[in-house]
Design an enzyme around this catalytic site. Sequence first.
Site, mmCIF file in Angstrom:
data_model
loop_
_atom_site.group_PDB
_atom_site.id
_atom_site.type_symbol
_atom_site.label_atom_id
_atom_site.label_comp_id
_atom_site.label_asym_id
_atom_site.label_seq_id
_atom_site.Cartn_x
_atom_site.Cartn_y
_atom_site.Cartn_z
ATOM 1 N N SER A 174 36.788 38.145 40.909
ATOM 2 C CA SER A 174 36.696 37.285 42.096
ATOM 3 C C SER A 174 35.601 36.253 41.865
ATOM 4 C CB SER A 174 36.301 38.110 43.328
ATOM 5 O OG SER A 174 37.428 38.502 44.061
ATOM 6 N N HIS A 176 33.797 34.574 43.964
ATOM 7 C CA HIS A 176 32.619 34.568 44.850
ATOM 8 C C HIS A 176 31.598 35.646 44.523
ATOM 9 C CE1 HIS A 176 33.580 37.967 47.718
ATOM 10 N NE2 HIS A 176 34.729 37.833 47.085
ATOM 11 N N CYS A 298 31.921 49.053 53.013
ATOM 12 C CA CYS A 298 33.358 48.851 52.850
ATOM 13 C C CYS A 298 34.103 50.072 52.351
ATOM 14 C CB CYS A 298 33.635 47.641 51.964
ATOM 15 S SG CYS A 298 33.172 47.882 50.274
HETATM 16 N N1 PMP Z 1 36.490 45.101 43.588
HETATM 17 C C1 PMP Z 1 35.169 45.231 43.729
HETATM 18 C C2 PMP Z 1 34.435 46.153 42.816
HETATM 19 C C3 PMP Z 1 34.490 44.508 44.708
HETATM 20 O O1 PMP Z 1 33.172 44.647 44.836
HETATM 21 C C4 PMP Z 1 35.224 43.660 45.553
HETATM 22 C C5 PMP Z 1 34.538 42.866 46.642
HETATM 23 N N2 PMP Z 1 33.891 43.668 47.594
HETATM 24 C C6 PMP Z 1 36.608 43.549 45.358
HETATM 25 C C7 PMP Z 1 37.204 44.280 44.365
HETATM 26 C C8 PMP Z 1 37.469 42.671 46.210
HETATM 27 O O2 PMP Z 1 37.153 41.327 46.037
HETATM 28 P P1 PMP Z 1 37.790 40.247 47.027
HETATM 29 O O3 PMP Z 1 37.395 40.676 48.401
HETATM 30 O O4 PMP Z 1 37.181 38.966 46.603
HETATM 31 O O5 PMP Z 1 39.267 40.296 46.848
#
Ligand code: PMP
Length: 356
Positions: A174, A176, A298
């Site tokens: 990702s 960001h 999360c």
């Molecule tokens: N995998 C991991 C290990 C993450 O930390 C995150 C973001 N919290 C994601 C997947 C998902 O990323 P996105 O929300 O940008 O799809």
Amino acid sequence: MNHNYFDNAASTPVDPRVLKEMLPFLAEACGNAHSIHSCGMRARAAVENARDRVAEFLGADDAEEVVFTSGATESNVWVLNSFERLAIGPFEHPSVAQTGGCRGAEVLANDCQTVRPPTKPCDLLSLMWVNNETGIVLDVEGAAEWAPKLHTDLTQAAGKVPFSLAKVNYASISAHKLYGPKGTGALYAKGGCDLEALITGGGQEEGKRSGTLNVPGIVGLGAAAAIARDEQAHDFERATELRAIVLEEIASVSDVRVNACEGNSPFILNVCFLGLVGESLVVELDSRGFAISAASACKASSHGTSGVLKALGVPEEWARGAVRISFGRHNTRESARALGFALRRCVSDLREMATH
Ligand code: PMP
């Protein structure tokens, strides 16, 4: 730049150099990357340049091994839903854990970051490189022989810790999490994407993921990847120093437990304070100008505490008081020291309030 933002595992600020490259594609360079006029061709060239940069950053053999997506969630779910019999790691992000869970995936057993092989035959193993709550680094390459196909969620490793995709078939990132924009990411697929199309329609991304390309986002991901390739080692050193500063500042606090394993990512510090609730600490620190997160943000188990900490054997009464501090490029030694000091004060204030 907000030096007191310490929630970089949730999202990083866009690097000003990334923003600079993106801006034209949010304004005058408005072409659709599939239009044949020069404005479209400019957008297309920028997309392909970004693909080259991401491929180089990932160590891919060919730019065609990179498919742009909306982020790691999409990439993860796409891969998992493409295979029948699944095995997944014990600390996976919900996008892997829930998708796998719904489809009867075997969850691998673990002893700290050491993961045991699947007990049943599987078609795909998905094992994250770095865990997002604790920074635990898993031996993904060591698991390559356990399944015919190996996927890794590289989200918290890319731009942070050394990685190699030599033995990996699929990887998710990702933008960001590495100083690029939200809502853009990529799927790496060794040898080119052999998965069934995720989205049918206009045939973009070699027919695998239709829809008008998010040109500014993709340009941002490419710029972020190029910077990460050059600065990853430096960022790693800085994070190591900042993590040590915070640990030093809270060393005198009683009843503290650091949730980490050998070779932990220095970008994440997960600590539990006995007798406190992580969310209360987050709110208290926020009122003092610092952003951190509760480790359970999360991924909550049925008890409301972190499933990851549970898998690590952290007792419930400790897990309740867990917080995650995650470091980034813009944090300074001074801000790390100030955070450590504020954390120490918050813990003592909250504990005092609890006894009255
Ligand atoms: N995998 C991991 C290990 C993450 O930390 C995150 C973001 N919290 C994601 C997947 C998902 O990323 P996105 O929300 O940008 O799809």
